[in-house]
Design a protein around this motif. Structure first.
Motif, PDB file in Angstrom:
ATOM      1  N   ARG A  35     -40.600  51.975  -6.153  1.00  0.00           N
ATOM      2  CA  ARG A  35     -41.755  52.653  -6.787  1.00  0.00           C
ATOM      3  C   ARG A  35     -41.342  53.085  -8.252  1.00  0.00           C
ATOM      4  NH1 ARG A  35     -42.941  57.438  -2.271  1.00  0.00           N
ATOM      5  NH2 ARG A  35     -44.695  56.514  -1.320  1.00  0.00           N
TER       6      ARG A  35
ATOM      7  N   THR B 189     -43.112  60.220   2.008  1.00  0.00           N
ATOM      8  CA  THR B 189     -41.945  59.986   1.356  1.00  0.00           C
ATOM      9  C   THR B 189     -42.394  60.266  -0.009  1.00  0.00           C
ATOM     10  OG1 THR B 189     -41.530  58.336   2.847  1.00  0.00           O
ATOM     11  CG2 THR B 189     -40.341  58.427   0.841  1.00  0.00           C
TER      12      THR B 189
ATOM     13  N   ALA C  98     -37.753  54.247  -2.683  1.00  0.00           N
ATOM     14  CA  ALA C  98     -38.009  54.938  -4.251  1.00  0.00           C
ATOM     15  C   ALA C  98     -37.671  53.890  -5.158  1.00  0.00           C
ATOM     16  CB  ALA C  98     -36.981  56.122  -4.052  1.00  0.00           C
TER      17      ALA C  98
ATOM     18  N   ALA D  23     -35.500  54.705   2.663  1.00  0.00           N
ATOM     19  CA  ALA D  23     -36.014  55.493   1.900  1.00  0.00           C
ATOM     20  C   ALA D  23     -35.656  55.311   0.274  1.00  0.00           C
ATOM     21  CB  ALA D  23     -35.838  56.794   2.317  1.00  0.00           C
ATOM     22  N   ARG D  24     -34.578  54.949   0.184  1.00  0.00           N
ATOM     23  CA  ARG D  24     -33.955  54.781  -1.103  1.00  0.00           C
ATOM     24  C   ARG D  24     -34.557  53.435  -1.736  1.00  0.00           C
ATOM     25  NH1 ARG D  24     -27.509  56.325  -0.877  1.00  0.00           N
ATOM     26  NH2 ARG D  24     -27.689  58.521  -0.461  1.00  0.00           N
TER      27      ARG D  24
END
Length: 300
Positions: free
Chosen positions: A211, A299, A208, A204-205
């Motif tokens: 993005r 997410t 992120a 997930a990091r």
């Protein structure tokens, strides 16, 4: 259209986004192992389906052209009724051959149940006539009527009551093999979906950060789709190869072994297992793509 673009990108490898996916870890091993195991089972399910199809055809053809006339009469009338029955069969359209079975042949028929030392000469076992039909077939109703009039102790049996259950059982086994292939495909999709979702959640990091630097969800999703589809393809190749080798090592079909030694492929059918890896890869592609876009939507 987007799916076609993703598939073309997967094949041509025009992007390097898959480097964001960790190359190792339990999800990688899970994907490869699942694909290999499912491909191995798929090869056996395919072999089972093809073997039962051949079995159904063989049983149907073997029994459809043969029949038996059983003569049960007092000892003094057996020969006369045998002669009369043979004459009826000789003049019946559709009969290619009719011959009485010898004592040795009748003993061989009973040997599986009573052993090789059966004193057949002391038992009142009916005289049997083997009948081979032509491709046109026999008018069984008319033949039974003629036998009833000229050889009352003769009973015509066209093996229908034996043939139909055997063929029906073989067809059901074939259907079971095809159903197993569908279940294997569904299980493969489920396991790869779970593995992809776990990898996405664990990164997930990384997602992120991508993005933040302007990466689109399509770019990120393609990374996971490519990596997991290729893992599934490699695993399926290994599993299919092991399955083919295992099938090749099985005993060949023979008269004694029947179905159990006939499980395998014949002629061009050996090329069918080669379709398993690309099919597994397509299943992995669809499952991973679905899981990736769903996880990315959820997410933040």
């Amino acid at each position: 259209m987007n799916r076609l673009a993703d598939l073309l990108a997967l094949v041509t490898g025009r992007f390097g986004a898959d480097r964001v996916v960790p190359p190792t870890g339990f999800t990688a091993r899970l994907t490869v192992f699942t694909s290999a195991a499912m491909a191995f089972l798929a090869v056996f399910a395919l072999a089972l389906s093809l073997a039962t199809d051949r079995l159904a055809t063989r049983w149907s053809e073997a029994l459809a052209r043969t029949a038996t006339v059983r003569i049960s009469a007092p000892a003094g009338q057996v020969e006369a009724q045998l002669t009369a029955a043979l004459e009826v069969l000789r003049t019946t359209p559709g009969v290619a051959e009719a011959r009485p079975l010898s004592d040795a042949e009748r003993r061989a028929l009973l040997e599986p149940w009573f052993g090789p030392d059966l004193p057949i000469e002391r038992l009142r076992i009916p005289t049997l006539i083997e009948v081979v039909e032509t491709s046109e077939g026999i008018d069984t109703t008319g033949l039974r009527a003629r036998l009833a009039g000229e050889a009352p102790g003769a009973l015509f049996d066209d093996h229908t009551q034996w043939r139909e259950p055997l063929v029906r059982a073989a067809n059901r086994l074939r259907t079971l093999g095809l159903l197993s292939l569908l279940l294997i495909s569904a299980a493969t999709a489920a396991m790869i979906t779970l593995a992809a979702q776990a990898a996405l959640a664990a990164n997930a990091r990384v997602i992120a950060a991508l993005r933040l630097v302007g990466a689109l969800d399509t770019y990120i999703a393609r990374a996971f789709v490519r990596r997991y589809t290729l893992r599934a393809l490699m695993g399926a190749l290994a599993g299919s190869l092991l399955g083919i080798l295992a099938i090749a090592a099985l005993p060949r079909a023979d008269a004694a072994g029947g179905f159990l030694t006939g499980l395998g492929f014949v002629g061009p059918q050996w090329g069918l297992p080669l379709l398993v890896p690309p099919i597994v890869a397509l299943v992995a592609f669809a499952a991973t793509r679905f899981a990736a876009f769903r996880q990315l939507r959820e997410t933040p």
